[in-house]
Scaffold this active site. Structure first.
Site, PDB file in Angstrom:
ATOM      1  N   LYS A  20      -7.569  14.038  -6.681  1.00 47.38           N
ATOM      2  CA  LYS A  20      -6.507  14.040  -7.685  1.00 47.38           C
ATOM      3  C   LYS A  20      -5.886  15.434  -7.798  1.00 47.38           C
ATOM      4  O   LYS A  20      -4.668  15.567  -7.947  1.00 47.38           O
ATOM      5  CB  LYS A  20      -7.035  13.583  -9.043  1.00 47.38           C
ATOM      6  N   PHE A  67       0.929   5.678 -10.867  1.00 45.98           N
ATOM      7  CA  PHE A  67      -0.445   5.511 -11.342  1.00 45.98           C
ATOM      8  C   PHE A  67      -1.435   5.285 -10.199  1.00 45.98           C
ATOM      9  O   PHE A  67      -2.625   5.532 -10.356  1.00 45.98           O
ATOM     10  CB  PHE A  67      -0.557   4.287 -12.269  1.00 45.98           C
ATOM     11  N   PRO A  70     -26.909   1.286 -19.606  1.00 46.87           N
ATOM     12  CA  PRO A  70     -27.356   2.468 -18.866  1.00 46.87           C
ATOM     13  C   PRO A  70     -26.614   3.738 -19.273  1.00 46.87           C
ATOM     14  O   PRO A  70     -25.394   3.848 -19.105  1.00 46.87           O
ATOM     15  CB  PRO A  70     -27.055   2.093 -17.410  1.00 46.87           C
ATOM     16  N   THR A 101      -5.305  13.428 -14.130  1.00 44.36           N
ATOM     17  CA  THR A 101      -6.497  13.405 -14.974  1.00 44.36           C
ATOM     18  C   THR A 101      -6.936  14.800 -15.372  1.00 44.36           C
ATOM     19  O   THR A 101      -6.661  15.776 -14.661  1.00 44.36           O
ATOM     20  CB  THR A 101      -7.651  12.712 -14.209  1.00 44.36           C
ATOM     21  N   ASP A 102      -7.669  14.882 -16.487  1.00 51.04           N
ATOM     22  CA  ASP A 102      -8.232  16.170 -16.895  1.00 51.04           C
ATOM     23  C   ASP A 102      -9.384  16.604 -16.001  1.00 51.04           C
ATOM     24  O   ASP A 102      -9.780  17.771 -16.013  1.00 51.04           O
ATOM     25  CB  ASP A 102      -8.693  16.126 -18.360  1.00 51.04           C
ATOM     26  N   GLU A 103      -9.906  15.685 -15.188  1.00 48.16           N
ATOM     27  CA  GLU A 103     -11.065  16.017 -14.352  1.00 48.16           C
ATOM     28  C   GLU A 103     -10.741  17.053 -13.281  1.00 48.16           C
ATOM     29  O   GLU A 103     -11.646  17.670 -12.721  1.00 48.16           O
ATOM     30  CB  GLU A 103     -11.647  14.755 -13.720  1.00 48.16           C
ATOM     31  N   TYR A 115     -13.527  12.406  -6.303  1.00 48.87           N
ATOM     32  CA  TYR A 115     -12.399  11.839  -7.048  1.00 48.87           C
ATOM     33  C   TYR A 115     -11.500  12.934  -7.596  1.00 48.87           C
ATOM     34  O   TYR A 115     -10.281  12.956  -7.347  1.00 48.87           O
ATOM     35  CB  TYR A 115     -12.906  10.956  -8.189  1.00 48.87           C
ATOM     36  N   ASN A 154     -21.312  10.962 -24.851  1.00 52.94           N
ATOM     37  CA  ASN A 154     -21.434   9.596 -24.337  1.00 52.94           C
ATOM     38  C   ASN A 154     -22.374   8.751 -25.191  1.00 52.94           C
ATOM     39  O   ASN A 154     -22.083   7.579 -25.476  1.00 52.94           O
ATOM     40  CB  ASN A 154     -21.929   9.612 -22.888  1.00 52.94           C
ATOM     41  N   ASP A 205       0.858  -1.183   0.000  1.00 50.73           N
ATOM     42  CA  ASP A 205       0.000   0.000   0.000  1.00 50.73           C
ATOM     43  C   ASP A 205       0.896   1.236   0.000  1.00 50.73           C
ATOM     44  O   ASP A 205       1.797   1.361   0.838  1.00 50.73           O
ATOM     45  CB  ASP A 205      -0.873  -0.036   1.256  1.00 50.73           C
ATOM     46  N   ASP A 252     -29.223  10.735 -13.873  1.00 49.73           N
ATOM     47  CA  ASP A 252     -27.853  11.221 -14.046  1.00 49.73           C
ATOM     48  C   ASP A 252     -27.053  11.129 -12.750  1.00 49.73           C
ATOM     49  O   ASP A 252     -27.610  11.089 -11.650  1.00 49.73           O
ATOM     50  CB  ASP A 252     -27.886  12.677 -14.533  1.00 49.73           C
ATOM     51  N   ARG A 253     -25.743  11.108 -12.896  1.00 48.92           N
ATOM     52  CA  ARG A 253     -24.805  11.159 -11.769  1.00 48.92           C
ATOM     53  C   ARG A 253     -24.890  12.537 -11.111  1.00 48.92           C
ATOM     54  O   ARG A 253     -24.961  13.564 -11.817  1.00 48.92           O
ATOM     55  CB  ARG A 253     -23.400  10.904 -12.305  1.00 48.92           C
TER      56      ARG A 253
END
Length: 353
Positions: free
Chosen positions: A162, A79, A213, A132-134, A158, A257, A57, A288-289
């Site tokens: 990040k 990663f 979905p 990430t691009d998020e 998330y 999507n 870990d 939706d999320r």
């Protein structure tokens, strides 16, 4: 030797396989083997002396110190992360622990190790952080693409964790001089992806005759990057990237999507047709999320301009390869869809119908 964290996950395992296909330099693969870590992905390396696996870990400082001391890596490619937005909404604590605390612990272990290296090895050492691009938040339909100078504006647990890890990596360069590099990538797809993500989930459900979905109106836009192209970009950044810099890695493939799902269905109609009808008939719109970002888009021109990288795959060629891989490797997909995964699907999708 290079040290790769999260090397039994989707992108990490592809990177390890890709690295050892093109290099004799050994890899120390460090992975906790959570639900998304799968040694079956690496079974071709079972008897390969160049692949050293350590189940550990990244939050365990003593374990990290021991691995650095024993194997003396010249570089770290980081990663390891909890990476699924829906899971972060249901259980954010694991994301804070792995993505923030884990990255901090790894940075501290790397800094201690790096400080003790002889000067020539110290100069050659690299810590490459894969993000990430998020972290940049959400774009409107007319906004310019994310660049390396776009401010962080994360909208999910998330992406917030990040972004936190990105800031820590940057701070360790500016405060301590640790030779870091950061990449921010768009949505990856390709072989060995865990079936909670859009493309493998749709393939698995389509073949099983289950609903496909689609969140909300299906108009959310993502930039899609074939995982093999991403691995090539990381190799370039590791070899030639400027210390302390961030590089965006994108596929130049902005797709809604619903468009992705339609293309998948059409490919499956060609490659494995149903007895009657189309796989499109299985599409089902679901709730939706929460806080679902509308659009991500990556400007990857810096990486091409400075390091000469650009994607080799178009979305059409990459997706065709991906669908064929899943058709040829259904046993792998069935194996990773464990009882824990099935329970997760029920938790996430059961109340969205």
């Amino acid at each position: 030797m290079i040290l790769v964290t999260g090397g039994a996950g989707f992108i990490g395992a592809n990177f390890v396989l890709d690295w050892l296909e093109g290099s004799d330099e050994p890899v120390l693969n460090v992975d906790k083997l959570t639900y998304a870590g799968n040694l079956g992905t690496l079974k071709s390396l079972k008897d390969d002396a160049r692949h050293v696996f350590a189940r550990a870990d990244i939050c365990d400082r003593a374990a990290m110190d021991e691995l650095f001391a024993k194997h003396k890596p010249r570089a770290v490619v980081h990663f390891a992360a909890e990476s699924h937005v829906d899971r972060s909404i249901h259980g954010p604590a694991d994301f804070v622990q792995t993505n923030v605390v884990g990255t901090f612990t790894l940075l501290e272990a790397a800094r201690t190790y790096w400080n003790a290296l002889p000067e020539a090895e110290k100069q050659a050492f690299r810590f490459l952080h894969v993000s990430t691009d998020e972290v940049f938040g959400s774009l409107s339909a007319t906004d310019p693409q994310f660049s390396e100078t776009t401010p962080c504006a994360p909208n999910s647990p998330y992406s917030a964790t990040k972004a936190g890890s990105d800031h820590l990596v940057r701070a360790y360069h500016h405060t301590y001089g640790l030779p870091v590099l950061t990449t921010n990538c768009s949505n990856n797809y390709g072989p060995y992806q865990f079936p909670e993500k859009l493309i493998p989930l749709m393939i698995a459900n389509a073949l099983a005759g289950k609903p496909l979905p689609v969140y909300g109106d299906g108009q959310n836009v993502r930039d899609w990057l074939y995982v093999g192209d991403h691995c090539a970009a990381i190799r370039e950044v590791l070899a030639k990237g400027k210390l302390g810099e961030t590089y965006n890695v994108g596929g130049w493939n902005e797709k809604k999507n619903l468009e992705v799902v339609h293309t998948l269905c059409d490919l499956l109609d060609q490659k494995k047709p149903k007895a009657s009808g189309s796989y499109r008939d299985q599409i089902a719109y679901v709730t939706d999320r929460p806080g679902h970002d509308r659009r991500y888009a990556i400007d990857a021109r810096k990486l091409e301009r400075e390091l000469g990288w650009k994607p080799a795959e178009t979305f059409e060629t990459g997706l065709a390869k991906t669908v064929q891989w899943y058709l040829d490797n259904q046993a792998w997909a069935d194996e990773v869809a464990s009882g824990e995964y099935r329970k997760w699907v029920e938790t996430n999708y059961g109340q969205r119908a």
